[in-house]
Design a protein around this motif. Sequence first.
Motif, PDB file in Angstrom:
ATOM      1  N   GLY A  42       0.782  -1.221   0.000  1.00 36.76           N
ATOM      2  CA  GLY A  42       0.000   0.000   0.000  1.00 36.76           C
ATOM      3  C   GLY A  42       0.816   1.275   0.000  1.00 36.76           C
ATOM      4  O   GLY A  42       0.249   2.370   0.075  1.00 36.76           O
ATOM      5  N   LYS A  43       2.137   1.141  -0.091  1.00 36.50           N
ATOM      6  CA  LYS A  43       3.001   2.315  -0.079  1.00 36.50           C
ATOM      7  C   LYS A  43       3.826   2.381  -1.354  1.00 36.50           C
ATOM      8  O   LYS A  43       4.001   1.386  -2.053  1.00 36.50           O
ATOM      9  N   GLU A  44       4.370   3.562  -1.628  1.00 35.22           N
ATOM     10  CA  GLU A  44       5.223   3.728  -2.790  1.00 35.22           C
ATOM     11  C   GLU A  44       6.615   3.162  -2.513  1.00 35.22           C
ATOM     12  O   GLU A  44       7.047   3.080  -1.355  1.00 35.22           O
ATOM     13  N   ARG A  45       7.292   2.823  -3.597  1.00 36.47           N
ATOM     14  CA  ARG A  45       8.669   2.368  -3.461  1.00 36.47           C
ATOM     15  C   ARG A  45       9.526   3.532  -2.976  1.00 36.47           C
ATOM     16  O   ARG A  45       9.413   4.647  -3.475  1.00 36.47           O
ATOM     17  N   GLU A  46      10.387   3.256  -1.986  1.00 34.28           N
ATOM     18  CA  GLU A  46      11.206   4.320  -1.422  1.00 34.28           C
ATOM     19  C   GLU A  46      12.679   3.953  -1.425  1.00 34.28           C
ATOM     20  O   GLU A  46      13.053   2.781  -1.298  1.00 34.28           O
ATOM     21  N   PHE A  47      13.502   4.974  -1.533  1.00 33.81           N
ATOM     22  CA  PHE A  47      14.946   4.821  -1.526  1.00 33.81           C
ATOM     23  C   PHE A  47      15.429   4.400  -0.153  1.00 33.81           C
ATOM     24  O   PHE A  47      14.939   4.904   0.861  1.00 33.81           O
ATOM     25  N   VAL A  48      16.414   3.481  -0.147  1.00 39.20           N
ATOM     26  CA  VAL A  48      17.025   3.051   1.103  1.00 39.20           C
ATOM     27  C   VAL A  48      18.505   3.449   1.151  1.00 39.20           C
ATOM     28  O   VAL A  48      18.953   4.115   2.075  1.00 39.20           O
ATOM     29  N   ALA A  49      19.255   3.012   0.136  1.00 44.14           N
ATOM     30  CA  ALA A  49      20.698   3.267   0.128  1.00 44.14           C
ATOM     31  C   ALA A  49      21.226   3.107  -1.286  1.00 44.14           C
ATOM     32  O   ALA A  49      20.620   2.406  -2.114  1.00 44.14           O
ATOM     33  N   ALA A  50      22.363   3.748  -1.560  1.00 43.59           N
ATOM     34  CA  ALA A  50      23.001   3.617  -2.865  1.00 43.59           C
ATOM     35  C   ALA A  50      24.509   3.691  -2.694  1.00 43.59           C
ATOM     36  O   ALA A  50      25.010   4.266  -1.720  1.00 43.59           O
ATOM     37  N   ILE A  51      25.212   3.126  -3.665  1.00 44.97           N
ATOM     38  CA  ILE A  51      26.672   3.113  -3.619  1.00 44.97           C
ATOM     39  C   ILE A  51      27.202   3.282  -5.031  1.00 44.97           C
ATOM     40  O   ILE A  51      26.641   2.738  -5.990  1.00 44.97           O
ATOM     41  N   SER A  52      28.273   4.032  -5.175  1.00 44.73           N
ATOM     42  CA  SER A  52      28.881   4.242  -6.485  1.00 44.73           C
ATOM     43  C   SER A  52      29.581   2.964  -6.947  1.00 44.73           C
ATOM     44  O   SER A  52      29.844   2.053  -6.161  1.00 44.73           O
ATOM     45  N   GLY A  53      29.903   2.930  -8.233  1.00 47.40           N
ATOM     46  CA  GLY A  53      30.541   1.748  -8.800  1.00 47.40           C
ATOM     47  C   GLY A  53      31.874   1.417  -8.142  1.00 47.40           C
ATOM     48  O   GLY A  53      32.212   0.247  -7.964  1.00 47.40           O
ATOM     49  N   SER A  54      32.609   2.458  -7.781  1.00 54.98           N
ATOM     50  CA  SER A  54      33.910   2.263  -7.149  1.00 54.98           C
ATOM     51  C   SER A  54      33.823   2.152  -5.632  1.00 54.98           C
ATOM     52  O   SER A  54      34.842   1.968  -4.968  1.00 54.98           O
ATOM     53  N   ALA A  55      32.622   2.284  -5.099  1.00 56.35           N
ATOM     54  CA  ALA A  55      32.364   2.165  -3.658  1.00 56.35           C
ATOM     55  C   ALA A  55      32.937   3.310  -2.845  1.00 56.35           C
ATOM     56  O   ALA A  55      33.031   3.198  -1.613  1.00 56.35           O
ATOM     57  N   ASP A  56      33.303   4.418  -3.481  1.00 53.87           N
ATOM     58  CA  ASP A  56      33.853   5.534  -2.718  1.00 53.87           C
ATOM     59  C   ASP A  56      32.798   6.548  -2.300  1.00 53.87           C
ATOM     60  O   ASP A  56      33.109   7.511  -1.589  1.00 53.87           O
ATOM     61  N   SER A  57      31.559   6.331  -2.735  1.00 50.26           N
ATOM     62  CA  SER A  57      30.468   7.230  -2.345  1.00 50.26           C
ATOM     63  C   SER A  57      29.238   6.409  -1.999  1.00 50.26           C
ATOM     64  O   SER A  57      28.934   5.425  -2.689  1.00 50.26           O
ATOM     65  N   THR A  58      28.556   6.835  -0.939  1.00 51.91           N
ATOM     66  CA  THR A  58      27.321   6.169  -0.536  1.00 51.91           C
ATOM     67  C   THR A  58      26.281   7.215  -0.149  1.00 51.91           C
ATOM     68  O   THR A  58      26.613   8.377   0.109  1.00 51.91           O
ATOM     69  N   SER A  59      25.041   6.768  -0.094  1.00 51.90           N
ATOM     70  CA  SER A  59      23.956   7.631   0.318  1.00 51.90           C
ATOM     71  C   SER A  59      22.916   6.774   1.030  1.00 51.90           C
ATOM     72  O   SER A  59      22.703   5.620   0.647  1.00 51.90           O
ATOM     73  N   PHE A  60      22.285   7.346   2.054  1.00 52.14           N
ATOM     74  CA  PHE A  60      21.292   6.607   2.826  1.00 52.14           C
ATOM     75  C   PHE A  60      20.059   7.477   3.061  1.00 52.14           C
ATOM     76  O   PHE A  60      20.159   8.687   3.209  1.00 52.14           O
ATOM     77  N   ALA A  61      18.912   6.824   3.133  1.00 50.13           N
ATOM     78  CA  ALA A  61      17.711   7.524   3.551  1.00 50.13           C
ATOM     79  C   ALA A  61      17.838   7.865   5.036  1.00 50.13           C
ATOM     80  O   ALA A  61      18.405   7.086   5.807  1.00 50.13           O
TER      81      ALA A  61
END
Length: 127
Positions: A42-61
Motif C-alpha cells: 500500500g506504499k510507494e517504493r522508497e529509496f534506502v541506500a546507494a553506492i557508487s561503482g567504485s564504492a567511494d560514495s554512498t547515500s542513505f535515507a
Amino acid sequence: QVHLVESGGGLVQAGGSLRLSCVAPGRTFSSYAAGWFRQAPGKEREFVAAISGSADSTSFAPSVEGRFFISRDNAKNTVYLQMNSLKPEDTAAYYCAAARGPWRRSLFVLATTYDYWGQGTQVTVSS
C-alpha cells in the motif's frame, strides 16, 4: 541487459539484523552504481541506500542512516545491504537496482535513475 538477483531476506525480530545480497552474474558490476529500494504494501517504493561503482560514495535515507550499511565486492559482482537494529517499520520487499553513469547523490536516490531491477526479497520484522 543486467540481471540482478537478491537474496538474504527473511523474518527477524525487532532489534535483529539481516544482510541482503544482490548479485549481477557475469557482469562487470564496477561500472554500475547500485541502489536498494523498498516497498511496503500500500506504499510507494522508497529509496534506502546507494553506492557508487567504485564504492567511494554512498547515500542513505534518513530513516535508515546509522542502522543500515551498503557495501560491494566488485570481484564477486555483489552489492550488500547490512541491516541492523531492525524495526517493524522496516518490513517491506527490498529491491536491488543498477545504473550506469557518474555518481551524483541527487540522481541515485531516485528510482527513475535505475535501468535494471531485481525481483525483490521480502524482509519482515516482528515486534
